[in-house]
Design a protein around this motif. Structure first.
Motif, PDB file in Angstrom:
ATOM      1  N   THR A   5       0.678  -1.359   0.038  1.00  0.00           N
ATOM      2  CA  THR A   5       0.056  -0.011   0.019  1.00  0.00           C
ATOM      3  C   THR A   5       0.888   1.258  -0.031  1.00  0.00           C
ATOM      4  N   LEU A   6       1.726   1.154   0.783  1.00  0.00           N
ATOM      5  CA  LEU A   6       2.785   2.537   0.926  1.00  0.00           C
ATOM      6  C   LEU A   6       3.708   2.600  -0.173  1.00  0.00           C
ATOM      7  N   ASP A   7       4.110   1.451  -0.522  1.00  0.00           N
ATOM      8  CA  ASP A   7       5.246   1.663  -1.819  1.00  0.00           C
ATOM      9  C   ASP A   7       4.306   2.014  -3.027  1.00  0.00           C
ATOM     10  N   GLY A   8       3.224   1.513  -3.080  1.00  0.00           N
ATOM     11  CA  GLY A   8       2.454   2.016  -4.218  1.00  0.00           C
ATOM     12  C   GLY A   8       1.578   3.164  -4.045  1.00  0.00           C
ATOM     13  N   ALA A   9       1.659   4.110  -3.015  1.00  0.00           N
ATOM     14  CA  ALA A   9       0.957   5.079  -2.672  1.00  0.00           C
ATOM     15  C   ALA A   9      -0.623   4.885  -3.048  1.00  0.00           C
ATOM     16  N   LYS A  10      -0.966   3.746  -2.546  1.00  0.00           N
ATOM     17  CA  LYS A  10      -2.382   3.371  -2.782  1.00  0.00           C
ATOM     18  C   LYS A  10      -3.271   3.937  -1.743  1.00  0.00           C
ATOM     19  N   SER A  11      -3.656   5.037  -1.672  1.00  0.00           N
ATOM     20  CA  SER A  11      -4.283   5.836  -0.800  1.00  0.00           C
ATOM     21  C   SER A  11      -5.645   5.401  -0.367  1.00  0.00           C
ATOM     22  N   SER A  12      -6.066   4.768  -1.305  1.00  0.00           N
ATOM     23  CA  SER A  12      -7.478   4.385  -1.021  1.00  0.00           C
ATOM     24  C   SER A  12      -7.607   3.205  -0.004  1.00  0.00           C
ATOM     25  N   ARG A  13      -6.314   2.553   0.147  1.00  0.00           N
ATOM     26  CA  ARG A  13      -6.210   1.554   1.219  1.00  0.00           C
ATOM     27  C   ARG A  13      -5.448   1.724   2.193  1.00  0.00           C
ATOM     28  N   TYR A  14      -5.175   3.358   2.525  1.00  0.00           N
ATOM     29  CA  TYR A  14      -4.505   3.908   3.665  1.00  0.00           C
ATOM     30  C   TYR A  14      -5.092   3.242   4.986  1.00  0.00           C
ATOM     31  N   LYS A  15      -6.370   3.397   5.228  1.00  0.00           N
ATOM     32  CA  LYS A  15      -7.236   2.895   6.130  1.00  0.00           C
ATOM     33  C   LYS A  15      -7.076   1.708   6.802  1.00  0.00           C
ATOM     34  N   HIS A  16      -7.138   0.712   5.450  1.00  0.00           N
ATOM     35  CA  HIS A  16      -6.736  -0.802   5.859  1.00  0.00           C
ATOM     36  C   HIS A  16      -5.309  -1.028   6.287  1.00  0.00           C
ATOM     37  N   ALA A  17      -4.331  -0.528   5.529  1.00  0.00           N
ATOM     38  CA  ALA A  17      -2.950  -0.413   6.120  1.00  0.00           C
ATOM     39  C   ALA A  17      -2.934  -0.060   7.445  1.00  0.00           C
ATOM     40  N   ALA A  18      -3.364   1.272   8.058  1.00  0.00           N
ATOM     41  CA  ALA A  18      -3.142   1.631   9.218  1.00  0.00           C
ATOM     42  C   ALA A  18      -3.942   0.741  10.082  1.00  0.00           C
ATOM     43  N   ARG A  19      -5.008  -0.041   9.812  1.00  0.00           N
ATOM     44  CA  ARG A  19      -5.528  -0.832  10.880  1.00  0.00           C
ATOM     45  C   ARG A  19      -4.629  -2.197  10.910  1.00  0.00           C
ATOM     46  N   HIS A  20      -3.845  -2.784   9.691  1.00  0.00           N
ATOM     47  CA  HIS A  20      -3.185  -3.518   9.727  1.00  0.00           C
ATOM     48  C   HIS A  20      -1.903  -3.468  10.598  1.00  0.00           C
ATOM     49  N   LEU A  21      -1.364  -2.152  10.663  1.00  0.00           N
ATOM     50  CA  LEU A  21      -0.334  -1.912  11.451  1.00  0.00           C
ATOM     51  C   LEU A  21      -0.650  -1.854  12.985  1.00  0.00           C
ATOM     52  N   LEU A  22      -1.755  -1.337  13.256  1.00  0.00           N
ATOM     53  CA  LEU A  22      -2.290  -1.301  14.710  1.00  0.00           C
ATOM     54  C   LEU A  22      -2.497  -3.034  15.093  1.00  0.00           C
ATOM     55  N   GLU A  23      -2.840  -3.849  13.986  1.00  0.00           N
ATOM     56  CA  GLU A  23      -3.053  -5.158  14.325  1.00  0.00           C
ATOM     57  C   GLU A  23      -1.971  -5.865  14.719  1.00  0.00           C
ATOM     58  N   CYS A  24      -0.541  -5.543  13.872  1.00  0.00           N
ATOM     59  CA  CYS A  24       0.875  -5.941  14.338  1.00  0.00           C
ATOM     60  C   CYS A  24       0.930  -5.616  15.507  1.00  0.00           C
ATOM     61  N   LEU A  25       1.061  -4.269  15.991  1.00  0.00           N
ATOM     62  CA  LEU A  25       1.266  -3.958  17.134  1.00  0.00           C
ATOM     63  C   LEU A  25       0.560  -4.604  18.070  1.00  0.00           C
ATOM     64  N   ALA A  26      -0.508  -5.071  18.236  1.00  0.00           N
ATOM     65  CA  ALA A  26      -1.587  -5.860  19.155  1.00  0.00           C
ATOM     66  C   ALA A  26      -0.784  -7.037  19.461  1.00  0.00           C
ATOM     67  N   VAL A  27      -0.549  -7.753  18.417  1.00  0.00           N
ATOM     68  CA  VAL A  27       0.166  -9.221  18.588  1.00  0.00           C
ATOM     69  C   VAL A  27       1.681  -8.888  18.725  1.00  0.00           C
ATOM     70  N   ALA A  28       2.261  -8.165  18.641  1.00  0.00           N
ATOM     71  CA  ALA A  28       3.593  -8.026  18.770  1.00  0.00           C
ATOM     72  C   ALA A  28       4.206  -8.531  20.127  1.00  0.00           C
ATOM     73  N   PRO A  29       3.456  -8.233  21.377  1.00  0.00           N
ATOM     74  CA  PRO A  29       3.915  -8.728  22.749  1.00  0.00           C
ATOM     75  C   PRO A  29       3.909 -10.143  22.713  1.00  0.00           C
ATOM     76  N   THR A  30       2.850 -10.678  21.902  1.00  0.00           N
ATOM     77  CA  THR A  30       2.858 -12.428  21.998  1.00  0.00           C
ATOM     78  C   THR A  30       3.889 -13.018  21.085  1.00  0.00           C
ATOM     79  N   ILE A  31       4.697 -12.377  20.441  1.00  0.00           N
ATOM     80  CA  ILE A  31       5.596 -13.009  19.517  1.00  0.00           C
ATOM     81  C   ILE A  31       7.126 -12.946  20.495  1.00  0.00           C
ATOM     82  N   GLY A  32       7.313 -14.236  20.778  1.00  0.00           N
ATOM     83  CA  GLY A  32       8.306 -14.410  21.715  1.00  0.00           C
ATOM     84  C   GLY A  32       9.875 -13.988  20.958  1.00  0.00           C
ATOM     85  N   ASP A  33       9.863 -14.408  19.726  1.00  0.00           N
ATOM     86  CA  ASP A  33      11.262 -14.203  19.015  1.00  0.00           C
ATOM     87  C   ASP A  33      10.870 -13.833  17.540  1.00  0.00           C
ATOM     88  N   PHE A  34      11.191 -12.675  17.307  1.00  0.00           N
ATOM     89  CA  PHE A  34      11.185 -12.411  16.022  1.00  0.00           C
ATOM     90  C   PHE A  34      12.231 -12.883  14.839  1.00  0.00           C
TER      91      PHE A  34
END
Length: 141
Positions: free
Chosen positions: A77-106
């Motif tokens: 989304t960001l590389d392609g500057a697909k602004s119509s998808r920014y809302k979804h990409a923002a949600r995805h980033l927040l979902e990544c933040l939410a599960v990050a503490p459950t990832i023991g080892d990246f």
């Protein structure tokens, strides 16, 4: 056994999204997660119609695999500057933040903070995305 042969074939199938679709439909989340972790650079983030439901399906048991799917969508989304998808990409980033503490080892993958910092460095001027992110997160960009 035929099932084992099918799984082995899907693991090395040239088109990673076809293999992911197979594991999602079978369903076999362990094989799907293994595939994602082994072949993350082959994931086409534009395939949101598959990646979004697969990420939701995997996030409880395989949060790193789910995160990698979401990151692929965010970067596409960001590389392609697909602004119509920014809302979804923002949600995805927040979902990544939410599960990050459950990832023991990246492992070899970036931590959530490192990924977010790289996004800010590369796409900091995409105010539309960052304002959507802040809006959904309930904070300032």
């Amino acid at each position: 056994m035929a099932e084992d042969k099918a799984m082995a074939h899907a693991r090395v199938f040239p088109h990673v999204l076809t293999a992911l679709h197979f594991f999602h439909e079978w369903p076999n989340p362990a094989q799907a997660a293994e595939l994602i972790l082994a072949r993350p650079t082959e994931i086409d983030g534009n395939a949101y119609y598959l990646l979004d439901p697969a990420a939701r399906w995997l996030e409880d048991r395989y949060p790193l695999a789910a995160t990698l799917l979401r990151r692929a969508m965010i970067e596409d989304t960001l590389d392609g500057a697909k602004s119509s998808r920014y809302k979804h990409a923002a949600r995805h980033l927040l979902e990544c933040l939410a599960v990050a503490p459950t990832i023991g080892d990246f492992g070899l993958f970036e931590t959530h903070d490192a990924f977010t910092a790289r996004l800010r460095a590369a796409h900091g001027r995409k105010a539309g995305f960052w304002s959507r992110y802040a809006e959904i997160a309930g904070s300032k960009p």
